[in-house]
Design an enzyme around this catalytic site. Structure first.
Site, PDB file in Angstrom:
ATOM      1  N   GLN A   1      -4.424  -4.945   7.097  1.00 16.79           N
ATOM      2  CA  GLN A   1      -5.513  -5.963   6.676  1.00 16.79           C
ATOM      3  C   GLN A   1      -5.288  -7.335   7.453  1.00 16.79           C
ATOM      4  OE1 GLN A   1      -7.812  -5.470   4.516  1.00 16.79           O
ATOM      5  NE2 GLN A   1      -6.972  -3.156   3.839  1.00 16.79           N
TER       6      GLN A   1
ATOM      7  N   LYS B   1     -10.682  -0.559  10.248  1.00 17.43           N
ATOM      8  CA  LYS B   1     -10.559  -1.846   9.801  1.00 17.43           C
ATOM      9  C   LYS B   1     -10.861  -2.979  10.540  1.00 17.43           C
ATOM     10  CE  LYS B   1      -7.460   0.100   6.118  1.00 17.43           C
ATOM     11  NZ  LYS B   1      -8.147   0.237   5.139  1.00 17.43           N
TER      12      LYS B   1
ATOM     13  N   CYS C   1      -4.590   2.120  -3.989  1.00 17.04           N
ATOM     14  CA  CYS C   1      -3.222   2.848  -3.284  1.00 17.04           C
ATOM     15  C   CYS C   1      -2.256   1.887  -3.513  1.00 17.04           C
ATOM     16  CB  CYS C   1      -3.602   3.205  -1.783  1.00 17.04           C
ATOM     17  SG  CYS C   1      -4.764   4.607  -1.479  1.00 17.04           S
TER      18      CYS C   1
ATOM     19  N   HIS D   1       0.694  -1.117   0.051  1.00 19.81           N
ATOM     20  CA  HIS D   1      -0.033   0.074   0.099  1.00 19.81           C
ATOM     21  C   HIS D   1       0.815   1.186  -0.053  1.00 19.81           C
ATOM     22  CE1 HIS D   1      -2.788   3.188   1.599  1.00 19.81           C
ATOM     23  NE2 HIS D   1      -3.782   2.311   1.183  1.00 19.81           N
TER      24      HIS D   1
ATOM     25  N   ASP E   1       3.081  -3.930   8.084  1.00 20.77           N
ATOM     26  CA  ASP E   1       1.805  -3.115   7.745  1.00 20.77           C
ATOM     27  C   ASP E   1       0.666  -4.241   8.289  1.00 20.77           C
ATOM     28  OD1 ASP E   1      -0.502  -1.968   6.931  1.00 20.77           O
ATOM     29  OD2 ASP E   1       0.188  -1.630   5.012  1.00 20.77           O
TER      30      ASP E   1
END
Length: 405
Positions: free
Chosen positions: A201, A224, A362, A121, A198
């Protein structure tokens, strides 16, 4: 708590869009909020609204207890050694930028390497571009396979003794697949590098144990995972956070100030200057309680099964191209429908009450890898059902027929 009738906990899902019941399939962008989270925000603003840490009155004490209580919930959720390793930020983007601006710029020099992948991302790509420019370090990319993934063998070839930082996504927001971050962390550490993950997700869909992964930093966002917007987390190993300098200066992050110098508070407060995101942190803590009551294993199983069901149904539609490997997707599928532009597709699906995402997500370098300017993405979460998928498939088929006319 079981997933049966879980939709009743989400008031926003009880509405119609253009006369159709809402089917919300944009969860990779942001998830909906259960009643418990909404009520926790309302309770804070109605009963406990005050600044934290600064006051001795009752409202401030209650707000402080709730805010720091949320930090303890996050630490437990991630299996951090201590809540001092948990810093509240505005989101994944802010968390990664904090590491890039404070840690990376201090340790990187000309000739050093920063290793990332082209599936990242932009929030886990642009900060490292800027660090490389500022320090003259070299930005290196792990080569991608045709399906957008990378092999552990290529990771081993890319990371060298010159590598200072490895920045990688736990789960891709385009491919939906999980990267072997535990193995990557071991490779990075063997070469003396640190790894930042990261987790935007991954945290919503699976158990995350930062000690087991042995990652040095881990970043994610509350919105999220059923939490409020504007709140995120940076986990960092205590010894690394202690050597970092803050990048925002002002109230609450200081220990002592005189006319020409100042000293900082201990972890984690030295990174939380100004009035923090109090309600957001409390709401995130409530979201964690909600997810733990369901069980992350239950959520992971549900999301994987529902995504597999959607993939099998989509394979039956001619002209659908799906991106990424066939198996192992965590809650999303990225695709295109023939020559229909993704934005046109998403617009038509909206008239059937189906909410999906369209664009480059993104991830423009990954789009370039696939030779696609944009794609559509359907993403699923714990409140989605096979009926939602069936309605999505029916709308896809109707959209295909519409553009054939």
């Amino acid at each position: 708590m079981k997933l049966i009738n879980i939709r009743k906990q989400f008031p926003i899902l009880n509405q119609e869009i253009y006369g159709h019941p809402l089917v919300y399939l944009d969860n990779a962008a942001s998830t909906q909020k259960p009643l418990q989270v909404i009520e926790s925000l309302q309770q804070y603003y109605e009963q406990d609204n005050a600044n934290v840490h600064r006051g001795v009155h009752t409202l401030s004490s209650r707000a402080t207890d709730a805010y720091e209580g949320a930090r303890k919930k996050v630490a437990n959720f991630l299996n951090a050694k201590t809540e001092k390793e948990v810093t509240f930020t505005r989101g994944t983007t802010s968390s990664i930028n904090l590491v890039a601006s404070s840690y990376a710029r201090a340790v990187c020099n000309e000739g050093d390497e920063i290793v990332i992948s082209a599936m990242e991302h932009h929030s886990n790509l642009l900060p490292w571009q800027q660090v490389a420019k500022a320090t003259k370090a070299k930005l290196k990319y792990i080569p991608l396979q045709n399906d957008g993934t990378f092999s552990i063998g290529d990771v081993e070839k890319t990371i060298t003794d010159h590598t200072k930082i490895v920045a990688i996504s736990h789960v891709s927001n385009v491919l939906g697949i999980a990267n072997p971050v535990k193995q990557i962390a071991a490779i990075a550490h063997k070469h003396g590098a640190i790894i930042i993950v990261d987790g935007a997700q991954s945290v919503p869909h699976m158990k995350v144990d930062v000690q087991d992964l042995n990652c040095d930093f881990y970043a994610f966002s509350g919105h999220k995972m059923c939490g409020p917007t504007g709140i995120g987390v940076l986990y960092g190993k205590k010894q690394l956070l202690e050597q970092m300098e803050p990048i925002e200066f002002g109230g609450e992050m200081i220990n002592h100030v005189d006319l020409y110098d100042a000293s900082w508070k201990e972890l984690p407060w030295k990174f939380e200057g100004g009035t923090p995101i109090i309600a957001g942190a409390i709401g995130l803590g409530t979201a964690i309680d909600f997810l733990k009551a369901i069980g992350l294993d239950t959520i992971e199983k549900h999301d994987k099964q529902l995504t597999s069901y959607a993939v099998e149904r989509m394979k039956q539609i001619e002209d659908v191209r799906m991106y990424g490997p066939d198996d192992g997707r965590f809650g999303l599928v990225t695709f295109n429908l023939g020559k229909v532009h993704p934005h046109d597709l998403a617009t038509v699906l909206d008239t059937y009450g189906i909410a999906i995402r369209a664009g480059h997500h993104c991830c423009q370098p990954l789009m370039l890898h696939f030779e696609a300017s944009a794609t559509a993405r359907a993403s699923f979460y714990l409140y989605n059902t096979e009926e939602d998928v069936d309605r999505f498939i029916l709308a896809l088929e109707k959209t295909k027929e519409f553009f054939k006319k």
